[in-house]
Structures are given as structure tokens and as C-alpha cells.
Design a protein around this motif. Structure first.
Motif, PDB file in Angstrom:
ATOM      1  N   GLU A 138      11.826  11.613  32.825  1.00 55.41           N
ATOM      2  CA  GLU A 138      10.481  10.942  32.942  1.00 55.41           C
ATOM      3  C   GLU A 138      10.115  10.769  34.501  1.00 55.41           C
ATOM      4  O   GLU A 138       9.144  10.852  34.956  1.00 55.41           O
ATOM      5  CB  GLU A 138      10.477   9.626  32.330  1.00 55.41           C
ATOM      6  N   LEU A 139      11.121  10.526  35.218  1.00 55.27           N
ATOM      7  CA  LEU A 139      11.059  10.308  36.631  1.00 55.27           C
ATOM      8  C   LEU A 139      10.609  11.616  37.485  1.00 55.27           C
ATOM      9  O   LEU A 139       9.581  11.812  38.211  1.00 55.27           O
ATOM     10  CB  LEU A 139      12.171   9.947  37.592  1.00 55.27           C
ATOM     11  N   GLU A 140      11.124  12.787  36.842  1.00 57.04           N
ATOM     12  CA  GLU A 140      10.895  14.030  37.122  1.00 57.04           C
ATOM     13  C   GLU A 140       9.456  14.438  36.782  1.00 57.04           C
ATOM     14  O   GLU A 140       8.684  15.193  37.763  1.00 57.04           O
ATOM     15  CB  GLU A 140      11.909  15.005  36.461  1.00 57.04           C
ATOM     16  N   HIS A 186      12.051   2.896  38.824  1.00 63.18           N
ATOM     17  CA  HIS A 186      11.122   3.434  37.621  1.00 63.18           C
ATOM     18  C   HIS A 186      12.166   4.024  36.552  1.00 63.18           C
ATOM     19  O   HIS A 186      11.820   3.763  35.304  1.00 63.18           O
ATOM     20  CB  HIS A 186      10.551   4.717  38.014  1.00 63.18           C
ATOM     21  N   VAL A 187      13.336   4.641  36.731  1.00 66.59           N
ATOM     22  CA  VAL A 187      14.277   5.014  35.649  1.00 66.59           C
ATOM     23  C   VAL A 187      14.803   3.678  34.946  1.00 66.59           C
ATOM     24  O   VAL A 187      14.678   3.787  33.647  1.00 66.59           O
ATOM     25  CB  VAL A 187      15.350   5.677  36.153  1.00 66.59           C
ATOM     26  N   ASP A 231      13.747  10.792  27.962  1.00 70.58           N
ATOM     27  CA  ASP A 231      15.204  10.651  28.825  1.00 70.58           C
ATOM     28  C   ASP A 231      14.584  10.128  30.211  1.00 70.58           C
ATOM     29  O   ASP A 231      13.643  10.841  30.991  1.00 70.58           O
ATOM     30  CB  ASP A 231      15.504  12.221  29.093  1.00 70.58           C
ATOM     31  N   PRO A 232      15.171   9.085  30.720  1.00 69.76           N
ATOM     32  CA  PRO A 232      14.860   8.343  31.852  1.00 69.76           C
ATOM     33  C   PRO A 232      14.637   9.258  32.921  1.00 69.76           C
ATOM     34  O   PRO A 232      13.593   9.403  33.829  1.00 69.76           O
ATOM     35  CB  PRO A 232      15.552   7.055  32.050  1.00 69.76           C
ATOM     36  N   ALA A 233      15.804   9.903  33.363  1.00 66.81           N
ATOM     37  CA  ALA A 233      15.627  10.938  34.380  1.00 66.81           C
ATOM     38  C   ALA A 233      14.786  12.039  34.311  1.00 66.81           C
ATOM     39  O   ALA A 233      13.789  12.389  35.423  1.00 66.81           O
ATOM     40  CB  ALA A 233      17.044  11.678  34.367  1.00 66.81           C
ATOM     41  N   ARG A 249      14.228   2.790  31.008  1.00 62.49           N
ATOM     42  CA  ARG A 249      15.305   1.947  30.116  1.00 62.49           C
ATOM     43  C   ARG A 249      14.908   0.940  29.411  1.00 62.49           C
ATOM     44  O   ARG A 249      15.050   0.712  28.171  1.00 62.49           O
ATOM     45  CB  ARG A 249      16.485   1.913  30.901  1.00 62.49           C
ATOM     46  N   GLU A 257      14.607   5.062  41.493  1.00 66.80           N
ATOM     47  CA  GLU A 257      15.535   4.592  40.462  1.00 66.80           C
ATOM     48  C   GLU A 257      14.962   3.246  39.819  1.00 66.80           C
ATOM     49  O   GLU A 257      15.314   3.226  38.507  1.00 66.80           O
ATOM     50  CB  GLU A 257      17.009   4.236  41.235  1.00 66.80           C
TER      51      GLU A 257
END
Length: 464
Positions: free
Chosen positions: A443-445, A187-188, A439-441, A192, A185
Motif C-alpha cells: 500500500e505504501l508502494e 503510513h504503514v 499488504d501494508p508495504a 495496519r 513508516e
């Protein structure tokens, strides 16, 4: 004059490396052109024969910490190299991201209090003999600066064969633990923060990465590399013993720089001729079947966010090349294409330029390192944002590694998809480019997609 010999050895670079390891070789290096990518082969537009040869060496006779190791090599002479030996490595080394952080402006980022990186300095090693495996013709050649140097490298392999060991020693079983260095989280949250900087006009794009912790509970670096290579073959694969107990095992898919020697230049010329780079931006995981793969490729190729990201990075790379290239010589090699690897689809562009007369090799490297592909736009501001937002120093990650050949060609891969180990502990960074509509989520994926080969190595899956 170099000594060239055809060798009666198995055309298996990993097996040759295993035999040398068992014989106690020091500073082993394996540049392994494993099975190349599929659709849109990343090396094809360059017409440079990349991916045909793998090289194995050990026992270097000289070291250099300069960007250009040929400045420490008074014996280097392109005009005395037999044609068959021109592509064989003379120098092999690493150019960490940390080595080029001098570009950052201290007033634009806080004092860096993060722990030291595992790898911070440029490190080149000159090898007096190298074994090459020709994957096209199935032959094995040895190239040495003397008969004695070549024999010293080949003798342990001949001994193993005389003793009846037609098969290399079994690779020890790999037990690899992979853990998040911090909560995903975070990283998310960093993504942002980067998006807010982009909205404020501070920069246009920034590459952000997160670190995974590695513990090699069983096995050795070579067996880990073999596992990674089976999961994600690469034309730029490498296993490098950079220092005692400090190893790099990488299956980078990205060409950072291919630089040809200047045609017809005098012996003391220290410039380049043609320059190539192939930035990658845009990622999708492989599908479960051919139809799903086709849909993923089409979606990646049409995605406006991915197209904008690659377009911006191409502009950064054109700018970097333009600082050292002849006027008007920076050109794209066709349209960007989707390249398919074992675990991922990527979108890649190719650029070519001609180095300007009078520009030294070191100046070209200073202009290009680190690559805009893995920093952002504008490049220096992106590096400062990276230093401010990322919780760990990058070390080798997004620097480069590769070789300088006897014939004067430089081939450097991007320092990504790389496990760096000091002893049994190590790290693996995974990241992606952030632009205004990221999109932050997601990007984590994407960072998880780029660590698929590592997870497969940890789980014992060969990736077939």
C-alpha cells in the motif's frame, strides 16, 4: 442570449492562459482536456464528448459557496443557449472533502485537533466569458454573456498578437521540492490499524492517504501545471485560482460525476436527468515496454484483491446513486476495464442512473459527496476512520472540482492527483483503498506510484 464568436487565436489552451497571466488576469481558470488515456479510455463509455474541449477564463462576476451555484444564478436559462455554446462552462469551482465532513458522527471519532486544511469551503465562480479550444477541429470559440464581456477577455490576447508575439511568453523554469510530511513508516502503521478495524468488523474498506509537502522554489502555478500535464495528461486536467495566491493544479484521471439536465424540464426545474460516475480502484505502474505493460494489465485485471476492492466501491456508489435515482435505473455500463495512463494502469467501472423526479440538484450532490471511491465502505464509518487515522485534514483531496455548463451539464472530476499551493508552499495527497487482504508495504508502494507524475515534475522529466 449568449454571444458566440469564432476567434483567430492559436488553439493552445496553455498558451492562451499564459498570455492572460502576463496581462494580469485575476482568478484564472484552465480546464484542460489534455491527451486522454490510452487503453479503455475512461470517457468513451459515457458517450459525452469529454476530452474534446479545453476552456480558459478569467475575471468572474459572481461567487457562490453553495453546493449548487445555480441557486445563486437567477439568469440561468438552458432554453436560451445556442447549441455550440451548451458545453461551455458558466460556473467553475471546487467542492473540498472538508465541506462534507458534516456526515461524520462526533461520537464515533475523537475531537479533531489537526491543523486547518488549505481548502475547506465550497467555492464556485461564474465567468461572464470563456474561450474554448476544440481539439478535434482545431478551432477557437469565444462565448460571452455580452459582447463587452467577451471582448474584455479576448482583448489582451489580440493585443499580444498585434504586438507580434506569435509565440506565448516562455514559461518560467520550475523548481519544485517534494518531501514526505512524515515518515513513510507511519503510513504503514496506519494501514495496519485499518486492517485491525476491518478484521473486527468495524468496516469493510477504507481509503487512507499520506501528505507530501511542496515548495515551489521557482516558476508559477501555470508552469507547474504544464509540467504535471506533460508527465500525466488527463481529460480532466485543471488549473484553478481559487482565491488570491491559492491555486489547484490537478491531472485527475477520475470522473466523479457527470450529470445531464432533465430533458424537457421547465426553466425553473432544479433537478437532473441522467447521472454517471466512474470509480477507479486498482493500480499498477507502467512497464518498460509493451510486453511488460501487457503483463501488468493482465495481472491487475485478474488480481482478486483489486477486483474485490472495486466491487465493494461499486456497491457504495450504487447505494449513493440509489438514494436519489429512479427505482431500478442504476445500471453498470459494461464490465470494469483497465485504463492506461502515461504513468499508471487503473481499473475502472462505469455506472449510470436516472435522477428521481422531485430530487433537487443539491440533494444529488449531498448524496454523492464525498465519493465512496475515495472514502470506503460503509462510507460514513470510513470517513470517521479517516479522521481518526490520518495526521492531516484532506482539504480538496478526494473532494471534487469542475464546471456547470451553460446547457446545464455538470462535469466534476475527483479531487486527486492535485497539487494545492498557497503562495509557494503546498501539498499533494496520495492514497489507496485498504481491504482485508491488503499488504501494508505494498500500500505504501502504491502511494509512491500515484506520485510519479509529481516526482517527474520535480525532476524536470516530461514523462515521454
Amino acid at each position: 442570449m449568449l454571444v458566440v464568436r469564432q476567434l483567430r487565436l492559436p488553439p493552445d489552451p496553455c498558451a492562451l492562459a499564459r498570455w492572460l497571466t502576463e496581462a494580469g488576469a485575476r482568478h484564472l481558470t484552465l480546464l484542460h482536456a489534455a491527451e486522454g488515456p490510452g487503453r479503455g479510455d475512461v470517457t468513451a463509455p459515457l458517450g459525452a464528448g469529454l476530452g474534446r474541449w479545453s476552456f480558459v477564463a478569467a475575471g468572474p462576476d459572481r461567487w457562490s459557496e453553495r453546493l449548487d451555484p445555480l441557486a445563486d444564478d437567477e439568469d440561468f436559462a438552458v432554453d436560451e443557449v445556442p447549441e455550440v455554446a451548451r458545453g461551455f462552462p458558466r460556473w467553475i469551482g471546487v467542492l473540498p472533502y472538508e465541506a462534507r465532513r458534516v456526515l461524520e458522527r462526533p461520537a464515533w471519532r475523537p475531537v479533531d485537533t489537526r491543523p486547518p486544511a488549505l481548502m475547506e469551503r465550497v467555492c464556485w465562480r461564474r465567468y461572464p466569458a470563456v474561450i474554448g479550444v476544440d481539439h478535434l477541429e482545431g478551432r477557437v470559440l469565444g462565448v460571452g454573456r455580452s459582447r463587452e464581456a467577451l471582448e474584455a477577455l479576448v482583448a489582451p490576447l489580440r493585443h499580444a498578437l498585434r504586438e507580434g508575439h506569435r509565440e506565448p511568453p516562455s514559461a518560467p523554469a520550475v523548481q519544485l521540492e517534494v518531501a514526505d510530511d512524515e515518515a513513510p513508516e507511519l503510513h504503514v502503521a496506519r494501514v495496519r490499524e485499518a486492517l485491525e478495524l476491518i478484521r473486527r468488523g468495524d468496516l469493510y474498506q477504507v481509503n487512507l492517504a499520506r501528505r507530501l509537502r511542496l515548495t515551489l522554489r521557482a516558476g508559477d502555478p501555470l508552469s507547474l501545471y504544464e509540467r504535471l500535464s506533460r508527465a500525466a495528461p488527463s481529460p480532466f486536467g485543471a488549473l484553478l485560482e481559487v482565491d488570491d495566491a491559492l491555486w489547484v493544479a490537478s491531472t485527475s484521471p477520475e470522473l466523479f460525476l457527470l450529470a445531464e439536465p432533465a430533458a424537457g424540464a421547465p426553466r425553473d426545474h432544479d433537478g437532473f436527468g441522467l447521472l454517471y460516475t466512474a470509480p477507479i480502484k486498482g493500480t499498477r505502474p507502467r512497464g518498460g515496454d509493451a510486453l511488460e505493460d501487457e503483463a501488468l494489465v493482465a495481472a491487475l485485471d485478474a488480481d482478486p484483491k483489486e477486483r474485490a476492492e472495486l466491487s465493494m466501491i461499486v456497491d457504495v456508489e450504487r447505494n449513493d446513486l440509489g438514494r436519489v435515482a429512479a427505482f431500478g435505473s442504476v445500471r453498470p455500463l459494461g464490465e470494469p476495464q483497465v485504463v492506461t495512463h502515461r504513468t499508471l494502469h487503473h481499473r475502472v467501472a462505469w455506472l449510470r442512473a436516472r435522477a428521481r423526479d422531485g430530487v433537487r440538484r443539491e440533494e444529488v450532490l449531498e448524496a454523492m459527496l464525498p465519493s465512496g471511491s475515495v472514502t470506503g465502505a460503509p462510507k460514513v464509518r470510513a470517513m470517521e476512520v479517516i479522521a481518526s487515522l490520518e495526521s492531516r485534514r484532506r482539504g480538496l483531496y478526494t473532494g471534487a472540482y469542475g464546471c456547470v455548463a451553460h446547457g446545464g451539464r455538470w462535469t466534476l472530476a475527483m479531487g486527486i492527483r492535485a497539487a494545492v499551493l498557497r503562495g509557494q508552499e503546498g501539498e499533494y495527497f496520495t492514497g489507496g483503498g485498504i481491504v482485508a487482504d491488503s499488504d501494508p508495504a505494498r500500500e505504501l508502494e502504491e502511494t509512491r506510484w500515484k506520485a510519479l507524475q509529481l516526482q517527474r515534475a520535480a525532476e524536470g522529466d516530461a514523462g515521454h
